[in-house]
Design a protein around this motif. Structure first.
Motif, PDB file in Angstrom:
ATOM      1  N   PHE A  59       0.800  -1.223   0.000  1.00  0.00           N
ATOM      2  CA  PHE A  59       0.000   0.000   0.000  1.00  0.00           C
ATOM      3  C   PHE A  59       0.833   1.273   0.000  1.00  0.00           C
ATOM      4  CE2 PHE A  59      -3.117  -3.017   1.948  1.00  0.00           C
ATOM      5  CZ  PHE A  59      -3.984  -3.012   0.881  1.00  0.00           C
ATOM      6  N   PRO A  63       1.019   2.161  -5.245  1.00  0.00           N
ATOM      7  CA  PRO A  63       0.124   3.290  -5.549  1.00  0.00           C
ATOM      8  C   PRO A  63       0.866   4.552  -5.978  1.00  0.00           C
ATOM      9  CG  PRO A  63      -0.567   2.233  -3.518  1.00  0.00           C
ATOM     10  CD  PRO A  63       0.754   1.632  -3.887  1.00  0.00           C
ATOM     11  N   LEU A  67       0.063   5.909  -9.693  1.00  0.00           N
ATOM     12  CA  LEU A  67      -0.554   7.236  -9.757  1.00  0.00           C
ATOM     13  C   LEU A  67       0.451   8.294 -10.223  1.00  0.00           C
ATOM     14  CD1 LEU A  67      -2.772   7.054  -6.566  1.00  0.00           C
ATOM     15  CD2 LEU A  67      -3.506   6.874  -8.948  1.00  0.00           C
ATOM     16  N   TRP A 124       4.654  11.945  -1.863  1.00  0.00           N
ATOM     17  CA  TRP A 124       3.801  12.195  -3.034  1.00  0.00           C
ATOM     18  C   TRP A 124       3.970  13.631  -3.511  1.00  0.00           C
ATOM     19  CZ3 TRP A 124       1.494  10.082  -6.904  1.00  0.00           C
ATOM     20  CH2 TRP A 124       0.574  10.830  -7.638  1.00  0.00           C
TER      21      TRP A 124
END
Length: 151
Positions: A59, A63, A67, A124
């Motif tokens: 997780f 991702p 993304l 991110w």
């Protein structure tokens, strides 16, 4: 007359790869430290009941990579999308961090997983930063110069 300039890339995808594996590494480290100091890593509800090492890996890195790649592709056509993706991604991760406090069995688990979420949010934000702005501005100026020469 305005030249049709195609942006080369909104950011270097290598920064996404580095951020993904950096976030995963720091989250795994936090997981093992939390286990050593006694966090149960158990939940009373939600997606799963016990947080295992493999959950951290699954997780975190995939991702960000997937993304980040989608943001990279969309950002090539619309560079402003990178800023939107940054804000939406960070907001989603922070909302998920708050939810941990409702389902965690103990405060050590909630605090550790919240810390992991903060690491992922920061990663991110850095990963999809529109960092090639200067390169793209130079490419645009070169495109304008070339179009003026040919006109």
């Amino acid at each position: 007359m305005q030249a049709d300039v195609r942006f080369k890339m909104p950011f270097n995808f290598a920064q996404v790869v580095i951020a993904a594996f950096g976030a995963m590494s720091l989250s795994v480290l936090a997981y093992f430290i939390a286990r050593v100091i006694g966090a149960s890593m158990e939940y009373s509800g939600g997606l799963f009941q016990n947080l295992d090492f493999i959950h951290i890996v699954r997780f975190t890195a995939p991702p960000i990579l997937v993304l980040g790649f989608l943001t990279f592709l969309i950002g090539r056509a619309k560079p402003g999308f990178c800023r939107i993706a940054q804000v939406i991604g960070v907001a989603a991760v922070l909302a998920s961090a708050v939810v941990q406090w409702f389902f965690a069995e103990d405060w050590g688990t909630a605090l550790t997983v919240t810390l992991m979420h903060l690491v992922v949010a920061a990663s991110w934000y850095v990963a999809v930063n529109y960092s090639n702005r200067k390169f793209n501005e130079i490419a645009e100026l070169d495109g304008l110069r070339n179009s003026q020469r040919s006109a």
